[in-house]
Design an enzyme around this catalytic site. Structure first.
Site, PDB file in Angstrom:
ATOM      1  N   ASP A 201       3.239  -4.390   8.042  1.00  0.00           N
ATOM      2  CA  ASP A 201       2.005  -3.625   7.919  1.00  0.00           C
ATOM      3  C   ASP A 201       0.850  -4.624   8.080  1.00  0.00           C
ATOM      4  O   ASP A 201       0.564  -5.402   7.171  1.00  0.00           O
ATOM      5  CB  ASP A 201       1.982  -2.947   6.537  1.00  0.00           C
ATOM      6  CG  ASP A 201       0.631  -2.313   6.208  1.00  0.00           C
ATOM      7  OD1 ASP A 201      -0.337  -2.519   6.968  1.00  0.00           O
ATOM      8  OD2 ASP A 201       0.555  -1.634   5.171  1.00  0.00           O
TER       9      ASP A 201
ATOM     10  N   CYS B  42      -4.671   2.434  -3.621  1.00  0.00           N
ATOM     11  CA  CYS B  42      -3.426   2.969  -3.035  1.00  0.00           C
ATOM     12  C   CYS B  42      -2.278   1.998  -3.233  1.00  0.00           C
ATOM     13  O   CYS B  42      -1.411   1.852  -2.360  1.00  0.00           O
ATOM     14  CB  CYS B  42      -3.589   3.293  -1.556  1.00  0.00           C
ATOM     15  SG  CYS B  42      -4.810   4.545  -1.227  1.00  0.00           S
TER      16      CYS B  42
ATOM     17  N   HIS C  36       0.866  -1.181   0.000  1.00  0.00           N
ATOM     18  CA  HIS C  36       0.000   0.000   0.000  1.00  0.00           C
ATOM     19  C   HIS C  36       0.905   1.234   0.000  1.00  0.00           C
ATOM     20  O   HIS C  36       2.023   1.191   0.521  1.00  0.00           O
ATOM     21  CB  HIS C  36      -0.832  -0.051   1.285  1.00  0.00           C
ATOM     22  CG  HIS C  36      -1.869   1.005   1.426  1.00  0.00           C
ATOM     23  ND1 HIS C  36      -1.583   2.297   1.818  1.00  0.00           N
ATOM     24  CD2 HIS C  36      -3.222   0.960   1.247  1.00  0.00           C
ATOM     25  CE1 HIS C  36      -2.714   2.993   1.888  1.00  0.00           C
ATOM     26  NE2 HIS C  36      -3.712   2.219   1.540  1.00  0.00           N
TER      27      HIS C  36
ATOM     28  N   LYS D 245     -10.147  -0.150  10.693  1.00  0.00           N
ATOM     29  CA  LYS D 245     -10.359  -1.376   9.899  1.00  0.00           C
ATOM     30  C   LYS D 245     -10.732  -2.548  10.793  1.00  0.00           C
ATOM     31  O   LYS D 245     -11.329  -3.517  10.360  1.00  0.00           O
ATOM     32  CB  LYS D 245      -9.103  -1.705   9.094  1.00  0.00           C
ATOM     33  CG  LYS D 245      -8.817  -0.654   8.025  1.00  0.00           C
ATOM     34  CD  LYS D 245      -7.647  -1.038   7.167  1.00  0.00           C
ATOM     35  CE  LYS D 245      -7.071   0.145   6.423  1.00  0.00           C
ATOM     36  NZ  LYS D 245      -7.816   0.491   5.202  1.00  0.00           N
TER      37      LYS D 245
HETATM   38  N1  PMP Z   1      -1.677  -0.624   4.695  1.00  0.00           N
HETATM   39  C1  PMP Z   1      -2.641  -1.374   4.171  1.00  0.00           C
HETATM   40  C2  PMP Z   1      -2.341  -2.760   3.702  1.00  0.00           C
HETATM   41  C3  PMP Z   1      -3.933  -0.837   4.062  1.00  0.00           C
HETATM   42  O1  PMP Z   1      -4.919  -1.571   3.531  1.00  0.00           O
HETATM   43  C4  PMP Z   1      -4.185   0.481   4.512  1.00  0.00           C
HETATM   44  C5  PMP Z   1      -5.558   1.106   4.409  1.00  0.00           C
HETATM   45  N2  PMP Z   1      -6.172   0.940   3.154  1.00  0.00           N
HETATM   46  C6  PMP Z   1      -3.131   1.199   5.068  1.00  0.00           C
HETATM   47  C7  PMP Z   1      -1.893   0.611   5.149  1.00  0.00           C
HETATM   48  C8  PMP Z   1      -3.318   2.580   5.581  1.00  0.00           C
HETATM   49  O2  PMP Z   1      -4.128   2.588   6.697  1.00  0.00           O
HETATM   50  P1  PMP Z   1      -4.670   3.956   7.314  1.00  0.00           P
HETATM   51  O3  PMP Z   1      -5.241   4.740   6.177  1.00  0.00           O
HETATM   52  O4  PMP Z   1      -5.693   3.521   8.294  1.00  0.00           O
HETATM   53  O5  PMP Z   1      -3.502   4.631   7.958  1.00  0.00           O
END
Ligand code: PMP
Length: 407
Positions: free
Chosen positions: A201, A365, A124, A227
């Site tokens: 992550d 993303c 991401h 999440k």
């Molecule tokens: N890493 C992964 C694998 C994610 O799916 C996400 C959220 N889509 C993030 C990082 C970022 O998380 P946050 O926007 O809650 O900081």
């Protein structure tokens, strides 16, 4: 078959019981953000109604209660990840902030000119951009573990990518775009064999299966509360005590100090050293309630439900003519990512929305990963503990509508 009473689970989530665009809501976007059970909503309201005050400062009773609630939530996160000590848990805004924190503290201290940071093509943007920024600041080089056509990491060349200049390996536990589950334990072992610490992550992992940071032996682990069916604006960073203790602070301000003179500051102990300013206490309380809720249902039962539903969804979507699933990795979790011949994912999402079916479309993303697969975007349905086969059936019926519209 899974042991999870999904009808009962659904009753705990008030937001699910509504119509959107005249149709019952089918929420298949939990990888973007999970919905909140009543227990979480109640915990937040209870904190503000009865206990609200600033933490770690006051001698008065409310401040004491707020501090207890905040530190109690930290202990719940410790237990949730099976960390050794609560001081190894730092509260942050979410996964993004956790990774930026490590990049700007551990990273700035240990990554110098000519050094290397290793990430993967599955990441991401939250686990790419902070490292790109660090590498730019320090004159270091960012390298990638490649991904194969199934969406699995190519591990044959890993030992060559872990060079004497590699200062950290940062990788996702589960891909938000493809659902690939990364064999983190093996990667940690191989990185440690070369003396390289590992950040994981866990944003898409903790929601689906139990995670044990001691068993993984990772050095850092990050996740987001929102999440995990908790509130937005709160998340956690786990770090091994010895590493956190040796790291410089992140932001400066109140709470992260022991004493301040006009010339010099003595920084606070961990984890407070990394928590400058008034924290999101209600958020932490809500996150603690989400953890209690999940543990009450049983994390193994949730994992079994999620795996069974994923298999069902893959079978059902694979049966829709023109649908191509992306990601056929060895182990997968939580999401089905797909494209349809000649139909833009955005159009798929828009037509599904008219049917009350909420999915995500776009690059998720993860633009470098999309590039590996030769697509600009996909449609992604993500599954959670409150989703049912009926939800998947509604998605499939919606996709047949999409086909009709474009026929
Ligand atoms: N890493 C992964 C694998 C994610 O799916 C996400 C959220 N889509 C993030 C990082 C970022 O998380 P946050 O926007 O809650 O900081």
């Amino acid at each position: 078959t899974s042991g999870l009473d999904v009808a009962r689970v659904r009753a705990d989530f008030p937001i699910l019981h509504q119509e959107v665009r005249g149709r019952p809501l089918v929420y298949l976007d939990s990888a973007a953000s999970g919905q909140k059970p009543q227990a979480v909503l109640d915990a937040i309201a209870h904190f503000y109604t009865h206990d609200n005050a600033n933490v770690h400062r006051g001698v008065h009773l409310l401040s004491e209660r707020a501090t207890e609630a905040f530190e109690g939530a930290r202990e719940k996160v410790r237990r949730f990840l099976n960390a050794r000590e609560a001081q190894e848990i730092v509260f942050v805004r979410g996964t993004t902030e956790a990774i930026n924190l490590v990049a700007q503290t551990f990273g700035r201290k240990h990554v110098g000119p000519g050094d290397e940071v290793l990430i993967t093509e599955l990441e991401h943007h939250a686990n790419i951009v902070p490292w790109q920024m660090l590498c730019e600041q320090q004159g270091a080089q960012l390298k990638y573990v490649p991904v194969d056509a199934h969406g699995d990491l190519v591990l044959e060349g890993l030992d060559a990518l872990l060079t004497p200049r590699t200062r950290i390996l940062a990788l996702t536990h589960v891909s938000n775009a493809l659902g690939t589950v990364v064999p983190v334990k093996e990667l940690v072992r191989r990185a440690h064999a070369k003396g390289v610490p590992v950040l994981v992550d866990g944003a898409q992992a903790v929601t689906h299966f139990p995670v044990d940071v001691q068993a993984l032996d990772c050095d850092f682990y990050a996740f987001s509360g929102h999440k995990l069916f908790g509130p937005m604006g709160i998340g956690a960073l786990y770090g091994k005590k010895a590493l956190l203790e040796a790291m410089p602070p992140y932001q400066g301000g109140g709470d992260m100090i022991l004493s301040v003179t006009m010339e010099k500051t003595v920084y606070n102990r961990i984890p407070h050293r990394f928590e400058a300013g008034t924290p999101d206490v209600a958020g932490a309380v809500g996150l603690g309630a989400a953890i209690d809720y999940l543990e009450g249902l049983g994390r193994e039962a949730i994992a079994a439900h999620d795996q069974a539903l994923l298999a069902y969804a893959e079978g059902a979507l694979g049966g829709v003519p023109g649908v191509r699933l992306l990601g056929h990795g060895r182990e997968r979790s939580g999401v089905v990512s797909f494209v349809m011949q000649d139909i833009h994912p955005h159009d798929i999402g828009t037509i599904l929305d008219r049917e009350g079916v909420a999915i995500r479309t776009g690059h998720h993303c993860a633009q470098p990963l999309m590039k590996c697969f030769g697509v600009a975007a996909t449609a992604r349905a993500s599954l959670a503990l409150y989703n049912t086969r009926e939800d998947v059936d509604a998605l499939v019926a919606g996709l047949h509508k999409v086909r009709e519209v474009f026929a």
